[in-house]
Design a protein around this motif. Structure first.
Motif, PDB file in Angstrom:
ATOM      1  N   ALA A 102       0.938  -1.116  -0.047  1.00 55.28           N
ATOM      2  CA  ALA A 102      -0.094   0.019   0.148  1.00 55.28           C
ATOM      3  C   ALA A 102       0.798   1.215  -0.037  1.00 55.28           C
ATOM      4  O   ALA A 102       0.570   1.941  -0.636  1.00 55.28           O
TER       5      ALA A 102
ATOM      6  N   ASP B  48       3.796   1.593  -1.291  1.00 57.41           N
ATOM      7  CA  ASP B  48       4.264   1.587  -2.668  1.00 57.41           C
ATOM      8  C   ASP B  48       3.375   2.332  -3.511  1.00 57.41           C
ATOM      9  O   ASP B  48       3.701   3.087  -4.521  1.00 57.41           O
ATOM     10  N   GLU B  49       2.057   1.759  -3.602  1.00 52.73           N
ATOM     11  CA  GLU B  49       0.901   2.358  -4.400  1.00 52.73           C
ATOM     12  C   GLU B  49       0.712   3.747  -4.096  1.00 52.73           C
ATOM     13  O   GLU B  49       0.477   4.626  -4.858  1.00 52.73           O
TER      14      GLU B  49
ATOM     15  N   GLU C   6       3.315   5.798  -5.693  1.00 48.90           N
ATOM     16  CA  GLU C   6       3.225   5.765  -7.111  1.00 48.90           C
ATOM     17  C   GLU C   6       2.265   6.845  -7.618  1.00 48.90           C
ATOM     18  O   GLU C   6       2.482   7.539  -8.558  1.00 48.90           O
ATOM     19  N   LEU C   7       1.096   6.718  -6.743  1.00 46.44           N
ATOM     20  CA  LEU C   7       0.200   7.578  -6.899  1.00 46.44           C
ATOM     21  C   LEU C   7       0.536   9.098  -6.639  1.00 46.44           C
ATOM     22  O   LEU C   7       0.087  10.086  -7.413  1.00 46.44           O
TER      23      LEU C   7
END
Length: 117
Positions: free
Chosen positions: A73, A75-76, A79-80
């Motif tokens: 989460a 990492d996501e 990225e977002l």
């Protein structure tokens, strides 16, 4: 009378000996029962420890799984955030380009009007 005292003394000694033997037997029986009880309690304690260890193992596994999910989460989210920053930069460049294009079009239109006049 002396014989009677000897007989009473012998009877008392015999009674004392029998009482000591009965006491020793009772003590041995009590020790055996105590040992059995202690063994039973030790077994119960070992079972309780095993149950707690099983819960600890389960919670450790669940914690490991949740840490992995948290890492994914995070990492996501990273990225977002990168995507959001790129989108903002693209929006700013598009606004600058549109503004520049509008100014150029206004300039070209003014020049065209001057040529016509």
């Amino acid at each position: 009378a002396e014989a009677e005292r000897v007989r009473v003394a012998e009877a008392g000694a015999l009674a004392l000996k029998e009482a000591n033997e009965a006491g020793a037997l009772a003590l041995a029986a009590a020790k055996e029962r105590a040992a059995e009880t202690a063994a039973l309690e030790a077994t119960k304690a070992a079972e309780a420890v095993a149950a707690v260890q099983s819960m600890v193992d389960s919670l450790t596994e669940e914690s490991k799984h949740l840490r992995q999910k948290l890492t994914l989460a995070e990492d996501e989210v990273q990225e977002l955030n990168i995507s959001i920053a790129a989108a903002r930069e693209a929006r700013e460049k598009a606004a600058e380009f549109a503004s520049s294009g509008a100014e150029q079009a206004q300039h070209d239109l003014s020049a065209a009007h001057r040529e016509i006049d």
